[in-house]
Design an enzyme around this catalytic site. Structure first.
Site, PDB file in Angstrom:
ATOM      1  N   GLU A   1      91.597 120.708  52.674  1.00 50.88           N
ATOM      2  CA  GLU A   1      91.708 120.597  53.510  1.00 50.88           C
ATOM      3  C   GLU A   1      90.372 121.864  53.617  1.00 50.88           C
ATOM      4  O   GLU A   1      89.064 121.833  53.415  1.00 50.88           O
ATOM      5  CB  GLU A   1      91.463 119.618  54.145  1.00 50.88           C
ATOM      6  CG  GLU A   1      91.750 118.557  54.052  1.00 50.88           C
ATOM      7  CD  GLU A   1      93.631 118.601  53.547  1.00 50.88           C
ATOM      8  OE1 GLU A   1      93.746 117.515  52.782  1.00 50.88           O
ATOM      9  OE2 GLU A   1      93.997 119.340  53.552  1.00 50.88           O
TER      10      GLU A   1
ATOM     11  N   SER B   1     107.681 132.792  53.183  1.00 50.60           N
ATOM     12  CA  SER B   1     107.958 132.952  52.466  1.00 50.60           C
ATOM     13  C   SER B   1     108.935 133.678  52.300  1.00 50.60           C
ATOM     14  O   SER B   1     108.428 135.260  53.048  1.00 50.60           O
ATOM     15  CB  SER B   1     106.990 131.902  51.151  1.00 50.60           C
ATOM     16  OG  SER B   1     106.909 131.250  50.633  1.00 50.60           O
TER      17      SER B   1
ATOM     18  N   GLN C   1     104.896 137.359  54.715  1.00 56.67           N
ATOM     19  CA  GLN C   1     103.809 137.521  55.165  1.00 56.67           C
ATOM     20  C   GLN C   1     103.867 136.390  56.487  1.00 56.67           C
ATOM     21  O   GLN C   1     103.815 134.920  56.602  1.00 56.67           O
ATOM     22  CB  GLN C   1     102.239 136.256  54.349  1.00 56.67           C
ATOM     23  CG  GLN C   1     101.029 136.672  55.575  1.00 56.67           C
ATOM     24  CD  GLN C   1     100.453 135.972  54.614  1.00 56.67           C
ATOM     25  OE1 GLN C   1     101.387 134.504  53.662  1.00 56.67           O
ATOM     26  NE2 GLN C   1      99.505 135.643  54.222  1.00 56.67           N
TER      27      GLN C   1
ATOM     28  N   GLU D   1      95.245 136.324  47.738  1.00 62.46           N
ATOM     29  CA  GLU D   1      96.807 135.159  48.319  1.00 62.46           C
ATOM     30  C   GLU D   1      95.676 133.786  47.048  1.00 62.46           C
ATOM     31  O   GLU D   1      97.085 133.672  46.898  1.00 62.46           O
ATOM     32  CB  GLU D   1      97.130 134.444  49.646  1.00 62.46           C
ATOM     33  CG  GLU D   1      98.071 133.732  49.642  1.00 62.46           C
ATOM     34  CD  GLU D   1      98.200 133.306  51.381  1.00 62.46           C
ATOM     35  OE1 GLU D   1      99.282 132.324  51.144  1.00 62.46           O
ATOM     36  OE2 GLU D   1      97.317 133.655  51.786  1.00 62.46           O
TER      37      GLU D   1
END
Length: 394
Positions: free
Chosen positions: A364, A148, A112, A231
């Site tokens: 957050e 990743s 991604q 995701e």
């Protein structure tokens, strides 16, 4: 209408035609995809049968009992959990037929290409540019980070800026990028664990044919929302058994090391066990809701819970194990295929869990999503909403 009995019959036919004991792993996985038993809720011809998503468990149970090989979801999780749902919703028929089968069988790994050095939590601020060339394609230049599996990937889902003259959310387009293009450079990013499962990716003059665009030009943010919501469900909503995952490791340590027990640690473990079970049952409810449509912002809540629990449980385990909790097996720079939270030492779990509140959307940002899109609270003031991307301070 496909039901459980029909799926059992189809699975039995697959096993009879391709016995797991005598069939090569890849041949079996291809045959399973072609039989519509890969992901039963996908359309026929694309690895599915158009059946309810919940019936996938019927197929999985039958195949597991027969000793059939799996497709190693830990290695191809980005393809399964993010690229595939996005391709299914926004891809052309040609794109679906080209990409979905090798994606599911694991022949082609996906990564991604979203986050950038200056666009992590504020993803819409991304600066990677995609410019049309004379041959009806695109030329991409920029840098991506925290990627990743980029060192393993054949393909990437990529979002890039195609129009800097409009506000940031409206000037992006979504592509499938060939990671073997000569303009793609992958460099390892070493983590606190010593490993480099993440990478930074430099894109220099990378050519992408327009046939590898997903969605309309300028609607990349809309397409990306499907990826991001899936995701968060993929990270926070993994199906595990009762007392599975990290809480299972902690509970096992408690039972096996009675000499380390204290009243305080016992009370904290009980609290974490209950919270982990609540999160597991909530994830099951979320998966049931998913069977009726696309994931919504509720997945952000699951991902929040997963990150907090992973960090608290791993911290409890290190404290419980005392000196043994401080040991670490290997600081050698490695580039692993995936993340193993339960098969490594307590020290690894403690260190790796620190990334759970960052990857897949920081906690957050997810709190804002839950507040605004789930609870309906007033949004935070945004001064850049109607400002062209090129005019934003950087």
């Amino acid at each position: 209408m496909t039901d459980a009995a029909d799926l059992r019959r189809r699975t039995a036919d697959l096993l009879a035609a391709h016995p797991p004991a005598t069939t090569e792993r890849l041949d079996f996985l291809r045959a399973r995809f072609d039989a519509g038993l890969a992901w039963v809720h996908f359309p026929e011809g694309l690895g599915g049968l158009g059946a309810p998503r919940a019936l996938q468990a019927v197929v999985d149970a039958e195949l597991e009992a027969a000793g059939a090989p799996g497709n190693d979801p830990g290695r191809i999780g980005i393809g399964l959990g993010m690229a595939a749902p996005t391709l299914l919703r926004f891809g052309t028929e040609e794109q679906k037929k080209r990409f979905l089968r090798p994606l599911w069988t694991g022949e082609e790994v996906w990564c991604q290409l979203f986050s950038e050095p200056g666009a992590g939590s504020d993803l819409a601020a991304l600066a990677t540019r995609a410019v049309r060339d004379e041959k009806e394609g695109w030329v991409v230049d920029g840098q991506k980070v925290w990627t990743s599996s980029a060192h393993l990937a054949r393909w990437a889902i990529l979002i890039a800026r195609t129009d800097p003259d409009v506000p940031k959310h409206r000037g992006m387009t979504y592509f499938v990028c060939d990671m073997t293009d000569p303009g793609v450079e992958v460099r390892p990013l070493r983590q606190i664990t010593g490993e480099a499962e993440f990478n930074e990716v430099f894109l220099t003059g990378v050519r992408i044919p327009d046939a590898h665009r997903l969605g309309e030009v300028g609607e990349g943010w809309k397409v990306a929302q499907t990826t991001l919501m899936n995701e968060r469900v993929a990270i926070g909503g993994i199906r595990i058994p009762r007392e599975g995952g990290m809480i299972g490791v902690a509970a096992t340590a408690w039972r096996e090391r009675p000499e380390l027990r204290t009243h305080d640690l016992h009370q904290r473990l009980l609290k974490l066990w209950v919270e982990a079970e609540v999160a597991r049952l909530t994830g099951e409810r979320l998966r049931q809701q998913l069977s009726k449509g696309q994931p919504g912002p509720e997945g952000s809540g699951m991902k929040l819970a997963f990150a907090r629990l992973a960090q608290e449980i791993s911290g409890w385990e290190v404290e419980f194990l005392a000196e043994d909790g401080l040991t670490y097996d290997d600081w050698t720079l490695r580039r692993p295929d995936g993340v193993d939270f339960t098969g490594r030492q307590a020290g690894y779990r403690y260190l790796r869990a620190k990334g759970n509140s960052i990857e897949g959307g920081t906690s957050e940002v997810l709190l804002n999503i839950v507040a605004e899109r789930v609870l309906g609270l007033p949004p935070e003031p945004r001064t850049d909403k109607d400002v062209a991307w090129k005019d934003l301070p950087r």
